[in-house]
Design an enzyme around this catalytic site. Structure first.
Site, PDB file in Angstrom:
ATOM      1  CG  HIS A  65       2.212  -9.329  -9.940  1.00 16.98           C
ATOM      2  ND1 HIS A  65       3.466  -9.047  -9.458  1.00 16.98           N
ATOM      3  CD2 HIS A  65       1.353  -8.709  -9.088  1.00 16.98           C
ATOM      4  CE1 HIS A  65       3.363  -8.304  -8.369  1.00 16.98           C
ATOM      5  NE2 HIS A  65       2.104  -8.102  -8.122  1.00 16.98           N
ATOM      6  CB  SER A  89      -2.842  -2.203 -11.485  1.00 16.58           C
ATOM      7  OG  SER A  89      -2.562  -2.880 -10.300  1.00 16.58           O
ATOM      8  CE  LYS A 142      -2.145   6.378  -3.674  1.00 21.89           C
ATOM      9  NZ  LYS A 142      -2.424   7.364  -4.683  1.00 21.89           N
ATOM     10  CG  ASP A 143       0.007  -0.236  -0.905  1.00 27.25           C
ATOM     11  OD1 ASP A 143      -1.021   0.371  -1.247  1.00 27.25           O
ATOM     12  OD2 ASP A 143       0.485  -1.187  -1.553  1.00 27.25           O
ATOM     13  CD  GLU A 179     -21.638  -9.998  13.740  1.00 23.84           C
ATOM     14  OE1 GLU A 179     -22.579  -9.664  14.486  1.00 23.84           O
ATOM     15  OE2 GLU A 179     -20.459  -9.709  13.988  1.00 23.84           O
TER      16      GLU A 179
END
Ligand code: HEM
Length: 301
Positions: free
Chosen positions: A208, A212, A235-236, A279
């Site tokens: 923040h 971005s 959108k998320d 894994e």
């Protein structure tokens, strides 16, 4: 009434101002693609792993004599225990897949460049903590692969110069992997996700502050930015819907795909399994696998 409560809080704590500045009104580039959904998805997986883990811990016994049976008890006798366990075990794989995509996005779009170096470094710390958490969690079912996997990985620390033997003893809590190892791994497996939570908070504070990046790689002017809400909340959530469709397919139809069959056999210190395989999400870090791709063939889903 609600408004009065909010006003009461606002006079003492910047709640509305915070929500407006950092959440709803937070300026976000208008051209972010779906590759920018994966940070949110990683946060969702962290919450899911913590919640499902807390429910598992209510029935799990961190005792070498009881651990394997307590997991069987969860699977067969606890109401929806199978669902909680499969959410958690499949969730571990999904978490890594999401974080690897998130990292690939950062590399491809050079999100690690100035001024986002601290995003990348805090992300690397998150990856290390995530790997440690997953490794310790894998010992808990106390199956053959849990035991022998822990044997191999703790032994790697013997290569530490001068203090290798002490480090291994300290990690295991005993001269061999046993009850002391299981108890400490359980404690740290429970603790680490909360540490990860704290580092994610720092990761987001840094985000923040620098804002971005975006697919063009250019710093955008304010007119190319839009408020986070409703554009990116929608959108998320849309991305989450797609993710849940894929995730639920694996949880409900292929839950054992990512569990090594050998791990359904209780740990036996006197019998080494023919293949000790990590894994899938640890395969890139397995030196012999990186050098000799034939060993990838040993990974049987
Ligand atoms: C628990 C794991 C993680 C969580 C919950 C998380 C969360 C987030 C969120 C919510 C964002 C903003 C949305 C987005 O850009 O996707 C973000 C951005 C970012 N993350 Fe992560 N992250 C995690 C792990 C990592 C890792 C392992 C790395 C790399 C080593 C990393 C590097 C970055 C970078 C460079 C950005 C800035 C992206 C940009 O603005 O272009 N993150 N992270």
């Amino acid at each position: 009434m609600d408004r009065r409560i909010v006003q009461w809080i606002d006079r003492r704590f910047p709640l509305t101002a915070f929500i407006k500045k950092e959440l709803t009104g937070y300026p976000t580039p208008r051209n972010l693609t779906s590759w920018w959904n994966f940070g949110f998805l990683a946060g969702f997986m962290l919450v899911l792993q913590i919640v499902s883990g807390i429910f598992l811990a209510m029935h799990y016994k961190a005792d070498a004599g009881l651990a394997f049976d307590s997991v069987e008890h969860i699977m067969r006798e606890v109401n929806y225990g199978w669902l909680i366990r499969y959410l958690h075990s499949t969730g571990a794989s999904a978490f890594f897949a999401i974080v690897y995509i998130h990292m690939a996005r950062s590399l491809y779009y050079a999100s690690y460049h100035e001024p986002r170096e601290l995003m990348w470094w805090s992300g690397q710390l998150l990856l290390l903590l995530l790997m440690a958490t997953a490794f310790m969690g894998y010992l808990l079912p106390w199956g053959q692969m849990s035991y022998w996997g822990a044997q191999v990985i703790t032994n790697l620390f013997r290569a530490t110069p001068f203090i290798g033997d002490e480090v291994v003893l300290w990690l295991r809590g005993d001269f061999a992997i046993g009850d002391a190892t299981l108890t400490r791994f359980f404690v740290f497996h429970f603790l680490f996700p909360f540490l990860i939570f704290g580092v994610v908070f720092l990761h987001l504070v840094a985000l923040h502050y620098v804002k971005s990046s975006n697919p063009t790689g250019l710093e955008l002017s304010p007119k190319d930015q839009i408020p986070f809400h409703p554009y990116y909340t929608i959108k998320d959530l849309y991305g989450l819907g797609w993710f849940l469709i894929v995730f639920c397919y694996f949880v409900f139809f292929q839950p054992e795909l990512f569990i090594e069959p050998e791990n359904n056999v209780p740990a036996n210190p006197l019998q080494t399994p023919p293949h000790i395989v990590p894994e899938w999400y640890f395969l890139p870090f397995t030196p012999s696998c990186a050098l000799f791709p034939t060993c990838w063939a040993e990974w049987r889903p």
